[in-house]
Design a protein around this motif. Structure first.
Motif, PDB file in Angstrom:
ATOM      1  N   ASP A 174       0.872  -1.085   0.045  1.00  0.00           N
ATOM      2  CA  ASP A 174       0.136  -0.063  -0.028  1.00  0.00           C
ATOM      3  C   ASP A 174       0.933   1.319   0.000  1.00  0.00           C
ATOM      4  N   HIS A 175       0.487   2.182  -0.925  1.00  0.00           N
ATOM      5  CA  HIS A 175       1.461   3.675  -0.828  1.00  0.00           C
ATOM      6  C   HIS A 175       0.119   4.741  -1.177  1.00  0.00           C
ATOM      7  N   ASN A 176       0.541   5.470  -0.437  1.00  0.00           N
ATOM      8  CA  ASN A 176      -0.204   7.000  -0.520  1.00  0.00           C
ATOM      9  C   ASN A 176       0.614   8.282  -0.420  1.00  0.00           C
ATOM     10  N   VAL A 177       0.426   9.025  -1.002  1.00  0.00           N
ATOM     11  CA  VAL A 177       1.392  10.279  -1.033  1.00  0.00           C
ATOM     12  C   VAL A 177       0.561  11.234   0.088  1.00  0.00           C
TER      13      VAL A 177
ATOM     14  N   SER B  49       3.658  17.163  -0.105  1.00  0.00           N
ATOM     15  CA  SER B  49       4.476  17.265  -1.136  1.00  0.00           C
ATOM     16  C   SER B  49       5.142  18.880  -1.017  1.00  0.00           C
ATOM     17  N   LYS B  50       6.250  19.028  -1.204  1.00  0.00           N
ATOM     18  CA  LYS B  50       7.064  20.261  -1.175  1.00  0.00           C
ATOM     19  C   LYS B  50       8.173  20.539  -2.394  1.00  0.00           C
ATOM     20  N   GLY B  51       7.979  21.391  -3.058  1.00  0.00           N
ATOM     21  CA  GLY B  51       8.722  21.691  -4.246  1.00  0.00           C
ATOM     22  C   GLY B  51       8.786  20.208  -4.897  1.00  0.00           C
ATOM     23  N   ASP B  52       9.938  19.518  -5.140  1.00  0.00           N
ATOM     24  CA  ASP B  52      10.269  18.554  -6.023  1.00  0.00           C
ATOM     25  C   ASP B  52      10.222  17.231  -5.048  1.00  0.00           C
ATOM     26  N   GLN B  53       9.791  17.337  -3.821  1.00  0.00           N
ATOM     27  CA  GLN B  53       9.926  16.405  -2.824  1.00  0.00           C
ATOM     28  C   GLN B  53       8.372  15.650  -2.510  1.00  0.00           C
ATOM     29  N   LEU B  54       8.501  14.520  -2.476  1.00  0.00           N
ATOM     30  CA  LEU B  54       6.987  13.906  -2.255  1.00  0.00           C
ATOM     31  C   LEU B  54       7.263  12.920  -1.125  1.00  0.00           C
ATOM     32  N   TYR B  55       6.207  12.934  -0.218  1.00  0.00           N
ATOM     33  CA  TYR B  55       6.177  12.194   1.042  1.00  0.00           C
ATOM     34  C   TYR B  55       5.009  11.132   0.948  1.00  0.00           C
ATOM     35  N   VAL B  56       5.497   9.712   1.239  1.00  0.00           N
ATOM     36  CA  VAL B  56       4.413   8.529   0.944  1.00  0.00           C
ATOM     37  C   VAL B  56       4.459   7.700   2.394  1.00  0.00           C
ATOM     38  N   ALA B  57       3.232   7.388   2.688  1.00  0.00           N
ATOM     39  CA  ALA B  57       3.056   6.458   3.518  1.00  0.00           C
ATOM     40  C   ALA B  57       3.120   4.953   3.139  1.00  0.00           C
ATOM     41  N   THR B  58       3.780   4.224   3.259  1.00  0.00           N
ATOM     42  CA  THR B  58       3.866   2.805   2.731  1.00  0.00           C
ATOM     43  C   THR B  58       4.301   1.597   3.472  1.00  0.00           C
TER      44      THR B  58
ATOM     45  N   LYS C  72       5.756   3.037   7.236  1.00  0.00           N
ATOM     46  CA  LYS C  72       6.537   3.974   7.577  1.00  0.00           C
ATOM     47  C   LYS C  72       6.202   5.147   6.412  1.00  0.00           C
ATOM     48  N   ILE C  73       6.858   6.363   6.762  1.00  0.00           N
ATOM     49  CA  ILE C  73       7.074   7.401   5.905  1.00  0.00           C
ATOM     50  C   ILE C  73       8.162   7.614   5.130  1.00  0.00           C
ATOM     51  N   ILE C  74       8.189   7.571   3.679  1.00  0.00           N
ATOM     52  CA  ILE C  74       9.497   7.881   2.923  1.00  0.00           C
ATOM     53  C   ILE C  74       9.299   8.999   2.236  1.00  0.00           C
ATOM     54  N   SER C  75      10.444   9.723   1.577  1.00  0.00           N
ATOM     55  CA  SER C  75      10.368  10.811   0.743  1.00  0.00           C
ATOM     56  C   SER C  75      11.256  10.591  -0.557  1.00  0.00           C
ATOM     57  N   PHE C  76      10.975  11.184  -1.547  1.00  0.00           N
ATOM     58  CA  PHE C  76      11.613  10.969  -2.790  1.00  0.00           C
ATOM     59  C   PHE C  76      11.421  12.209  -3.613  1.00  0.00           C
ATOM     60  N   ASP C  77      12.746  12.416  -4.533  1.00  0.00           N
ATOM     61  CA  ASP C  77      12.726  13.440  -5.346  1.00  0.00           C
ATOM     62  C   ASP C  77      11.675  13.198  -6.673  1.00  0.00           C
ATOM     63  N   ILE C  78      11.197  13.943  -7.298  1.00  0.00           N
ATOM     64  CA  ILE C  78      10.265  13.543  -8.446  1.00  0.00           C
ATOM     65  C   ILE C  78      11.056  13.051  -9.423  1.00  0.00           C
TER      66      ILE C  78
ATOM     67  N   ASP D 175      14.089   6.975   4.285  1.00  0.00           N
ATOM     68  CA  ASP D 175      13.009   6.770   5.452  1.00  0.00           C
ATOM     69  C   ASP D 175      13.041   8.196   6.057  1.00  0.00           C
ATOM     70  N   VAL D 176      11.733   8.787   6.330  1.00  0.00           N
ATOM     71  CA  VAL D 176      11.376   9.965   7.152  1.00  0.00           C
ATOM     72  C   VAL D 176      11.034   9.480   8.485  1.00  0.00           C
ATOM     73  N   ILE D 177       9.996   8.870   8.638  1.00  0.00           N
ATOM     74  CA  ILE D 177       9.619   8.384   9.715  1.00  0.00           C
ATOM     75  C   ILE D 177       9.418   6.812   9.847  1.00  0.00           C
ATOM     76  N   PRO D 178      10.817   6.182  10.363  1.00  0.00           N
ATOM     77  CA  PRO D 178      10.871   4.713  10.072  1.00  0.00           C
ATOM     78  C   PRO D 178       9.897   3.778  10.842  1.00  0.00           C
ATOM     79  N   GLU D 179       9.751   2.732  10.295  1.00  0.00           N
ATOM     80  CA  GLU D 179       8.650   1.624  10.921  1.00  0.00           C
ATOM     81  C   GLU D 179       8.910   1.423  12.327  1.00  0.00           C
ATOM     82  N   THR D 180       7.865   1.221  13.302  1.00  0.00           N
ATOM     83  CA  THR D 180       8.153   0.767  14.601  1.00  0.00           C
ATOM     84  C   THR D 180       7.429  -0.384  14.745  1.00  0.00           C
TER      85      THR D 180
END
Length: 713
Positions: A300-303, A306-315, A323-329, A339-344
């Motif tokens: 499962d993935h859900n954006v 977003s901020k500029g060229d960065q997108l943040y996804v819950a996956t 967890k929350i990850i980010s990537f450049d477009i 990883d932005v907020i790692p899995e716990t």
């Protein structure tokens, strides 16, 4: 089953039951004659009879006549219960208090929902700072009987235009109305035949929505399995709407939305209720192509931001608890994700507001919330008002104030105002409910299922309740589709508690309380785990003398209706009353109706393999009713406009039970008209339905009189 004549002292404080249970007091039920057809299906060489196939035709006069005759028998039975109106009166009185939603800001206004008490539908209000609130939309005026409800609503970023959808009679099919939000002038013709859809504006130019082609035959039961994303340009007719996704790629569920900064179109596409492809279009570049970020349905993935060229996804890719990850477009493949907020060890649910991330973790189905910045730095833990469930913390990037709600099984939902810069909360709205929360306890326990798995359950009851096995108890469960049952207040349950009842909720496998592994442990060839968990919960309640088989009722809706149907056919001796609601009960044919094929991740299908067919056939409630078995007193409930779990499931199950039931326990079906799967059901219908359910439950536990000393009764 024999009915015990001893009652607990604590129960007598709430209810004085009659001390004589005479079998003759239960009215004789003469069921309508339900004809049997000779339909025969063959699965992997095995012939399976389907004598009530004709009840699948919701457009036939014969089915309509059957519905009317069944409702007549049910209402005649319920009319014999002397305290039915007393329960309805008390529930009505408890329900009659002001209810609010958290406010949201759009343009110059804050919008919020409010119900004065017994209004069939919530009314949408708005107000400017320092001014009185005014009605913006009142769904109670949409239809005379209150059965037309407001569904999704979406404003343009500047708040000047709005699109909202309505449901008629509880159907999942929607109509969309577009309006000038300032003048409340309708701008164009209504968009029709929209289903399973969000509404998402791009600038002030138009919006995205999803739907299926209207099926041949009945729109309430015919199969729909090719979902499409459309773009509607303001000022044009619906037949000019462009298909953005789903024309060539056949997907059962497609959702599109614009990020808050209006820079990206995000598309989630799925073939089932679990796992989705992820597509993104960069709207900063007019001629950009649709980018496929994830090309499979494994996770499962859900954006979320977003901020500029960065997108943040819950996956949950490589992170079953999310967890929350980010990537450049420009570097969107998963190997570039950071990883932005790692899995716990606890399941994560995320919301965003004021430029922050709010991570809600479920710890044994109880909420804990932490605030993070977009770089993943923890700001603070949010101090919640107590032990229970929180939701909210959502808002726009520029919002200075956010709101959240808090509730549990004994505490009505209150709204809190939250300052994200300081972390301080203050009470915003607290309802005034005529229910003494302090008189009740909620206790979380852990019990072992058949295979030794530890399962949590929350049991709520009046303080001082004597554990002598004589307390009327409702055991509720769901156990599917990654859905988590967290503590929440309900007037329906409050009424049951006031009458001295015990209310227990088991967090079964198949749900989402412990992440993907917990979900998968209750799917397909593991589905029996869910039923075993539920049966073990009932056995625990009996062993610990909260109740006994004579005073136990089991209840669940939708997938939970399947749960009840399976439990009562596998262990009919375990409970006195069964209450399956809008249930998935024919497991061999569920995938042939509406969007049912999308549930295959959880269930599998009868044409998938011989092994899967045999497994489904082994527990399918419709196919496992046996002649000569004494089943519990059963009240099946459904709605004639339910186009999610079509009512034919309930029709066929009730017919099988009525034909094969041994003993005197009644089997009735209550079919609500102008009602669907549940959402948008008018308050008046809800109160009527639960007064009937509770009356049926208590009466079939041998309780023939209800003399309540509660002052408000």
């Amino acid at each position: 089953m024999k009915h015990k004549l001893k009652f607990s002292l604590s129960l007598l404080l709430a209810i004085l039951f009659s001390n004589i249970y005479a079998q003759k007091s239960i009215p004789d039920v003469k069921y309508p004659i339900t004809k049997k057809g000779n339909t025969l299906d063959t699965y992997f060489g095995k012939e399976v009879q389907d004598p009530y196939r004709w009840l699948e035709d919701d457009m036939s006069a014969e089915t309509e006549s059957w519905v009317k005759s069944q409702n007549k028998v049910t209402q005649e039975f319920l009319a014999h219960i002397p305290y039915r109106n007393k329960i309805k009166e008390r529930m009505t009185k408890l329900w009659n208090y002001e209810k609010y939603s958290s406010p949201t800001r759009h343009g110059e206004y804050e919008y919020f929902y409010k119900n004065d008490g017994l209004q069939n539908q919530y009314v949408l209000y708005r107000q400017k700072k320092g001014m009185d609130a005014e009605i913006f939309l009142d769904p109670n005026t949409f239809s005379e009987d209150g059965t037309t409800s407001l569904s999704n609503i979406s404003f343009t970023k500047d708040g000047t235009k709005v699109a909202y959808s309505i449901s008629e009679g509880g159907s999942d099919w929607r109509k969309v109305i577009v309006m000038d939000a300032l003048s409340k002038e309708i701008l164009e013709d209504t968009i029709t035949d929209v289903k399973f859809s969000s509404l998402s504006w791009y600038k002030n130019e138009g919006f995205y929505y999803s739907s299926y082609d209207k099926p041949d035959g009945s729109e309430l039961s015919a199969k729909t399995d090719q979902h499409k994303l459309y773009y509607h340009k303001l000022g044009t007719s619906q037949d000019q709407d462009k298909v953005i996704f789903g024309l060539d790629q056949k997907r059962r569920y497609v959702f599109g939305y614009i990020t808050e900064d209006q820079q990206y179109l995000v598309i989630n596409a799925a073939i089932s209720t679990s796992g989705n492809e992820l597509y993104i279009k960069d709207l900063k570049k007019p001629d950009s192509e649709l980018i496929c970020v994830v090309d499979n349905f494994d996770n499962d993935h859900n954006v979320i931001y977003s901020k500029g060229d960065q997108l943040y996804v819950a996956t949950n890719l490589n992170a079953p608890n999310k967890k929350i990850i980010s990537f450049d477009i420009d570097k969107y493949h998963p190997e570039h994700w950071l990883d932005v907020i790692p899995e716990t060890e606890n399941v994560l649910t995320i919301s965003t507001g004021s430029g922050y991330f709010f991570a809600e973790y479920m710890i044994d189905a109880i909420s804990k919330v932490y605030q993070f910045d977009p770089k993943g730095r923890k700001i603070r833990e949010i101090v919640l008002p107590g032990v229970g469930s929180s939701s909210g913390f959502s808002g726009k990037i520029k919002d200075k104030t956010l709101y959240y709600s808090f509730t549990n099984y004994t505490t009505p939902s209150s709204i809190y105002e939250f300052d994200p810069s300081t972390g301080k909360s203050k009470l915003f709205k607290k309802p005034k409910v005529g229910f003494d929360s302090d008189a009740y306890d909620s206790k979380q326990i852990f019990y072992k299922s058949k295979d030794g798995t530890k399962v949590p359950m929350i049991i709520t009851f009046k303080k001082g309740t004597e554990l002598d096995g004589n307390n009327p108890t409702i055991l509720y469960g769901y156990g599917g589709f990654n859905v988590s049952l967290t503590p929440s207040f309900s007037i329906v349950n409050a009424t049951w508690l006031e009458m001295g009842g015990v209310y227990a909720v088991a967090n079964l496998r198949g749900g989402g309380e412990y992440g993907k592994a917990w979900h998968d442990a209750g799917t397909q060839l593991n589905k029996q785990n869910v039923f075993d968990d539920f049966i073990a919960a009932a056995e625990y309640l009996i062993k610990e003398k909260y109740t006994s088989s004579e005073y136990l009722a089991i209840r669940g809706g939708s997938n939970g209706g399947l749960l009840v149907g399976a439990a009562m056919t596998q262990r009919p001796d375990l409970m006195q009353v069964a209450l399956p609601a809008v249930g998935v009960l024919d497991m061999l044919r569920y995938h042939t109706f509406t969007a049912g094929a999308g549930w295959a991740y959880d269930y599998g299908t009868s044409d998938q393999s011989e092994e899967m067919f045999n497994y489904l056939y082994g527990y399918s409630p419709v196919h496992n009713v046996r002649k000569g078995v004494e089943y519990p007193a059963t009240l099946v409930t459904t709605g004639d406009h339910d186009d999610r779990v079509v009512p034919a499931h309930s029709f066929k199950f009730a017919s099988e039970l009525q034909d094969k039931q041994a003993g005197v326990n009644p089997v009735l079906i209550r079919i609500e008209t102008q009602a669907g799967h549940g959402a948008g059901t008018p308050v008046s219908k809800i109160i009527d339905q639960y007064a009937d359910i509770f009356s049926f439950t208590l009466y079939n536990m041998g309780i023939t009189e209800l003399n309540a000393p509660i002052k408000s009764f």
